[in-house]
Design an enzyme around this catalytic site. Structure first.
Site, PDB file in Angstrom:
ATOM      1  N   HIS A 159     -33.299   4.418 -27.055  1.00  0.00           N
ATOM      2  CA  HIS A 159     -33.089   6.013 -27.591  1.00  0.00           C
ATOM      3  C   HIS A 159     -32.581   5.507 -29.227  1.00  0.00           C
ATOM      4  CE1 HIS A 159     -28.441   6.695 -27.165  1.00  0.00           C
ATOM      5  NE2 HIS A 159     -28.801   5.926 -25.986  1.00  0.00           N
TER       6      HIS A 159
ATOM      7  N   GLU B 129     -32.350  11.773 -27.183  1.00  0.00           N
ATOM      8  CA  GLU B 129     -31.908  11.275 -25.790  1.00  0.00           C
ATOM      9  C   GLU B 129     -31.154  11.144 -25.522  1.00  0.00           C
ATOM     10  OE1 GLU B 129     -30.608   7.800 -23.055  1.00  0.00           O
ATOM     11  OE2 GLU B 129     -29.840   9.132 -24.679  1.00  0.00           O
TER      12      GLU B 129
END
Length: 506
Positions: free
Chosen positions: A276, A320
């Site tokens: 992420h 995320e």
């Protein structure tokens, strides 16, 4: 991985973005000049060119981006968009096919610093805390009460007789046998329904509590997290009055995943690796997760001239930190045929923690902790990473598929998964300190989800070894997924032991 003092700059690099301070150069060994042009199609060649200085260069760029954008790279912000621009430009310059995948999500921004302060009894003053993501806004001063039943406050019955207008103080955790996970949002809703004007949740283990109410939480109700020690202290304080202030923005924003593809001879067999790219609102996120993101950029630059047997797809996920929104959006928008093409997914989230442990996701559930085994093939992925660390003479340890990172939606869709992790807010044990060094009794990453997660928040050894492990596993599977799904490469590629890094023998 070798350290070197200089490297060939990719097209996007500029002096304004690359912050060189702090890069380790002691006993540096120059990587071959040929790394800029050669085909790194086997493990020794690739690991010779994977470069800690290069990984740190990418982290430096992300730090400079955060510095120019309010010290954050949270999804939906200018800092995140500039991070996307950086990754896209570097990987495109290396020759990969790069696309952006846009999606909408519920953003969360803390507009001004939150406050938790003891008003009475004396001594009055501020208390260490972390705002819960998706907390509402309020500024309240009130007496503090705990649930009358279980201190975790998971059931409505725990709140019988709670004094309306008070701030609630509850423990993290789910009672044994409780039918669902007792989320922070459930605790907050129970407290709000009982008449509380805010909630303070304390940890049930050592260390700070950095939590989220989840992107679907919309009540204008303030929530913060504190340590277990402080929570128990406050719970035992008679006549406690606290001030709780949060000032937040929640709303719909557009953000992006970045996807890069290197076509293989077999386009129907895709090896995916992801990290992420976003930070939390509180800081620049250079370990969480500039570390995994930077390692993948460096990998892309060193694989660019390889013609793999299987297609390689790298992903830098957005949102995320808002509960895996980007990776979930990606997986949910694949057709079944597209999903079936993905042989496996490798996840790299926080791979340079200062007080690190070399954690490998427990694909076969051999540790028998928490969630069960991953989908068939996950055990083999775990063994692949174990083979790398064994070749280096390094200890490693399993870590549970807890659902806290982007492997989650892949596992839920039956994709074999695995990856690396060096620890977040968990506390290092004495036994772990004996094996990996560092400090027992402290968090693996003392700056997890905080403003101090900067370029300096790093362990070079952890980042170098894990970046090599990223490269080792990705190229191994790019050449053959025989261990996973029976798809072999020509010549039945096998990753050799890296002789330079092999453990000494007597």
């Amino acid at each position: 991985m070798r350290l070197r003092n200089t490297r060939v700059a990719a097209a996007f690099a500029s002096a304004a973005l690359v912050v060189a301070a702090g890069v380790a150069t002691t006993d540096a060994v120059a990587a071959p000049a040929a790394c800029a042009t050669r085909v790194n199609n086997n493990i020794p060649l690739l690991l010779e060119c994977m470069d800690l200085t290069g990984v740190r260069e990418h982290q430096s760029a992300l730090q400079a981006i955060a510095d120019a954008n309010g010290s954050t790279r949270v999804s939906g912000s200018p800092g995140y968009n500039a991070s996307v621009d950086y990754v896209e430009a570097r990987v495109k310059a290396a020759g990969w096919k790069v696309t952006r995948q846009a999606f909408d999500f519920q953003t969360f921004v803390s507009l001004t610093p939150s406050v938790l302060a003891q008003v009475s009894p004396p001594p009055a003053g501020p208390l260490a805390h972390s705002i819960m993501s998706y907390s509402g806004s309020a500024d309240v001063t009130a007496a503090v009460s705990t649930p009358s039943g279980d201190a975790r406050g998971c059931s409505a019955s725990d709140w019988a007789g709670f004094p309306a207008g008070n701030i609630a103080l509850v423990s993290r955790g789910t009672p044994v046998g409780f039918p669902v996970a007792c989320t922070f949002a459930l605790k907050a809703e129970n407290a709000r329904a009982a008449g509380a004007v805010g909630i303070v949740i304390y940890n049930n283990v050592d260390g700070p509590l950095n939590g989220t109410l989840g992107a679907t939480y919309t009540a204008d109700f303030p929530a913060v997290g504190i340590t277990q020690a402080l929570g128990l202290q406050l719970a035992a304080t008679p006549g406690l009055v606290l001030r709780l202030k949060t000032d937040t923005l929640r709303g719909t924003a557009t953000t992006y995943n970045v996807l890069a593809e290197l076509p293989g001879k077999n386009t129907k067999n895709v090896v995916m690796a992801g990290a992420h790219l976003d930070s939390v609102n509180a800081g620049p996120g250079i370990n969480d997760n500039g570390s995994g993101s930077a390692a993948l950029v460096e990998l892309a630059e060193n694989l660019s001239k390889v013609k793999p047997q299987n297609t390689i797809r790298l992903a830098w996920w957005g949102a995320e930190e808002s509960n895996l929104v980007g990776s979930t959006y990606y997986v949910n928008n694949l057709s079944q045929a597209e999903l079936d093409r993905i042989a496996l997914y490798l996840n790299f989230d926080m791979i340079g923690s200062p007080n690190h442990v070399f954690f490998i996701y427990d694909g076969d559930d051999s540790d028998a902790v928490g969630a069960g085994a991953g989908p068939a093939g996950s055990a083999q992925i775990e063994k692949t990473f174990e083979a790398y660390f064994t070749s280096r003479g390094l200890p490693f340890k399993g870590t549970d598929f807890s659902g806290r990172s982007d492997y989650g939606p892949f596992i839920a869709s039956g994709v074999p998964s695995g990856g690396l992790f060096t620890g977040a807010e968990g506390i290092k044990t004495t036994e772990e300190a004996t094996l990996w060094g560092g400090t027992a009794g402290q968090a693996y990453d003392p700056c997890y989800h905080q403003a101090c997660d900067t370029y300096a928040n790093n362990n070079d050894t952890a980042l170098a070894e894990n970046s090599d492990a990223v490269a080792y596993a990705t190229l191994s599977y790019a050449m053959s997924t025989n261990l996973i799904n029976g798809t072999k490469s020509k010549g039945n590629f096998r990753p050799p032991v890296d002789r330079e890094h092999a453990p000494a023998t007597s």
